[in-house]
Structures are given as C-alpha cells and as structure tokens.
Enzyme design. Structure first.
Site, PDB file in Angstrom:
ATOM      1  N   CYS A   1       0.836  -1.194   0.000  1.00  0.00           N
ATOM      2  CA  CYS A   1       0.000   0.000   0.000  1.00  0.00           C
ATOM      3  C   CYS A   1       0.878   1.254   0.000  1.00  0.00           C
ATOM      4  CB  CYS A   1      -0.904   0.000   1.227  1.00  0.00           C
ATOM      5  SG  CYS A   1      -2.096   1.364   1.243  1.00  0.00           S
TER       6      CYS A   1
ATOM      7  N   ASP B   1       0.286   3.749   1.687  1.00  0.00           N
ATOM      8  CA  ASP B   1       0.174   4.302   3.041  1.00  0.00           C
ATOM      9  C   ASP B   1       1.563   4.634   3.618  1.00  0.00           C
ATOM     10  OD1 ASP B   1      -2.123   3.775   5.597  1.00  0.00           O
ATOM     11  OD2 ASP B   1      -0.032   4.275   6.030  1.00  0.00           O
TER      12      ASP B   1
ATOM     13  N   ARG C   1       2.621   4.687   6.451  1.00  0.00           N
ATOM     14  CA  ARG C   1       3.052   3.913   7.625  1.00  0.00           C
ATOM     15  C   ARG C   1       3.545   2.514   7.265  1.00  0.00           C
ATOM     16  NH1 ARG C   1      -2.703   4.601  10.253  1.00  0.00           N
ATOM     17  NH2 ARG C   1      -3.116   4.081   8.066  1.00  0.00           N
TER      18      ARG C   1
ATOM     19  N   HIS D   1      -2.337  -4.202   4.753  1.00  0.00           N
ATOM     20  CA  HIS D   1      -2.178  -3.839   6.170  1.00  0.00           C
ATOM     21  C   HIS D   1      -3.546  -3.593   6.782  1.00  0.00           C
ATOM     22  CE1 HIS D   1      -2.813   0.631   5.855  1.00  0.00           C
ATOM     23  NE2 HIS D   1      -2.585   0.333   4.596  1.00  0.00           N
TER      24      HIS D   1
ATOM     25  N   CYS E   1      -6.297  -0.309   6.680  1.00  0.00           N
ATOM     26  CA  CYS E   1      -6.042   0.340   5.386  1.00  0.00           C
ATOM     27  C   CYS E   1      -7.209   1.286   5.037  1.00  0.00           C
ATOM     28  CB  CYS E   1      -5.872  -0.725   4.304  1.00  0.00           C
ATOM     29  SG  CYS E   1      -5.497  -0.031   2.676  1.00  0.00           S
TER      30      CYS E   1
HETATM   31 CO    CO Z   1      -3.529   1.069   2.948  1.00  0.00          CO
END
Ligand code: CO
Length: 235
Positions: free
Chosen positions: A44, A46, A48, A100, A103
């Site tokens: 992803c 993302d 993090r 994750h 998400c």
């Molecule tokens: Co995500």
C-alpha cells in the site's frame, strides 16, 4: 506531529548517507553498480507501511511497487511493467503482496461515500467484497474491515499469478513464488496469509495460458511418469 520542511529532509539525508558510509565505506559504490533483489514487494502507498524497514532490508534488496490498497489490476501498465522488469530482468524469486490492517483504501471501499477519482480505483476492492460476500455476514465494521484487508491480499496474489509474466516465468522453469502477507500497524508484525503460489498447477484452470499437457511436456521424464501415475497432481 509538527510539519517538517524540505530543508530538514536534506539534513536528514546527509546524516543518513554519512552514517551508512561510516559503517560500510563501499556501500554506495556497490549500490550504484548493480541491484539484484530477491524480492518484489507490492504494498500500500500508506505512509506507515515502508517496505525496506518492515523487512529489515537495505536499499538494493527489495524492488518496490506501491499503490493505494495494494491492488493488482490486469490493465495497470505501471504495476505490470514493475512485475515484468522484476521477473524477467532482475529475476526476483519472491513476489510479496502485502496488505495492512486499518487500510484507509479498504475501509473506504466498505463505505458509500465519494472521494473523487479514487472511487474508481477502490471499485476493485468492492469487487473483492462481492466475490466473498457471504463471509461478511454477522461481522461488525472492524471485523469486516480486517477480513477485507486479508481477502484483498489473497485476490491480488491470484491476480499476480494470472499475469502472462508470471506464467511465462513458470513455463521457463524459473523459480518464482507469490506470497500474501498482512501487516499490523499496531505492533509492526507481518503475518503470512498462507496463500503461497509457485506453479501453474495451483491456479484456476480458466486463467492458465498453458495446458496441463504443455506443462507436462517440459518436465523431466521421471516426473512425467510420476504424474501419470497420480493424475490429480496437475489439476
Ligand atoms: Co492502505
């Protein structure tokens, strides 16, 4: 968290490069000369979920593709080009699709609100939900979100396996396994979803580009005899 300036990034970068150079003086020279990663990570976007750090790998050890909610779409030339280069040129041995929990893309796909263009991308995750809809009966929102994060990874692993790129590699006899993992933001731990696929016989017949006979023909003769004796091995 306070806002950071671009100046801070350059200062960080100087410190990082110097720290690595003092530990391994040849690091950047070697890095510049070649990359030979064993892993392709599809994860992803993302902020993090950083691939290298999670796996404890250095630059040069993992080839990375990231997009919102780690989706592999059959017509996405960006993702397909990354997979093709990783498999055909870099000869990675593992493709790791990592989702994750928590998400935002997956959560948004479970909702009925509009965020713009990205709604179209998240349709692919709504498709995952529809394919497995009955599994969501009786789940609360958090449980449904966790399950959809996991199922999304499993479906994207299948999509990777269905590409011409991965099937051609298997046909050539190249060692390549596709894995599905999910990462927990709360404790930083990666979990194996046990959807490892390393050959044509493990994918649904409809997606196979080569028949069982094509695959049998390129196996060594003793393996062919073995399989003839147990025809169920190649479904
Ligand atoms: Co995500």
């Amino acid at each position: 968290m306070p806002h950071r300036s671009l100046e801070a990034i350059f200062a960080n970068n100087q410190r990082w490069a110097e720290a690595i150079k003092s530990e391994q003086p040849d690091f950047f020279k070697t890095l510049a000369e070649q990359q030979s990663p064993d892993f392709l990570w599809i994860g992803c976007a993302d902020s993090r979920v950083p691939a290298n750090e999670i796996m404890g790998l250095l630059p040069g050890e993992v080839f990375v593709h990231r997009n919102v909610a780690n989706v592999v779409v059959h017509t996405d030339f960006n993702c397909l080009s990354v997979i093709q280069y990783a498999v055909d040129v870099l000869k990675v041995r593992h493709i790791i699709v990592t989702g994750h929990y928590g998400c935002g893309g997956v959560r948004a796909a479970l909702e009925n609100r509009s965020m713009g263009l990205i709604d179209n991308w998240l349709r692919h995750i709504k498709d995952v939900y529809i394919h497995h809809q009955r599994l969501f009966d009786h789940l609360d929102t958090e449980e449904a979100c966790d399950l959809l994060c996991e199922l999304n990874v499993c479906d994207q692993v299948a999509h990777v396996c269905h590409t011409t790129i991965v099937q051609d590699a298997w046909k050539r006899g190249q060692h390549l396994t596709v894995h599905g993992l999910v990462y927990s933001l709360e404790d930083g731990i990666l979990h194996d979803l046990a959807v490892n696929v390393s050959g044509m016989a493990e994918i649904s017949t409809i997606y196979r580009m080569y028949s069982d006979q094509d695959m049998l023909d390129r196996l060594p003769s003793h393996r062919r005899r073995q399989l003839r004796d147990s025809p169920d091995t190649l479904r």
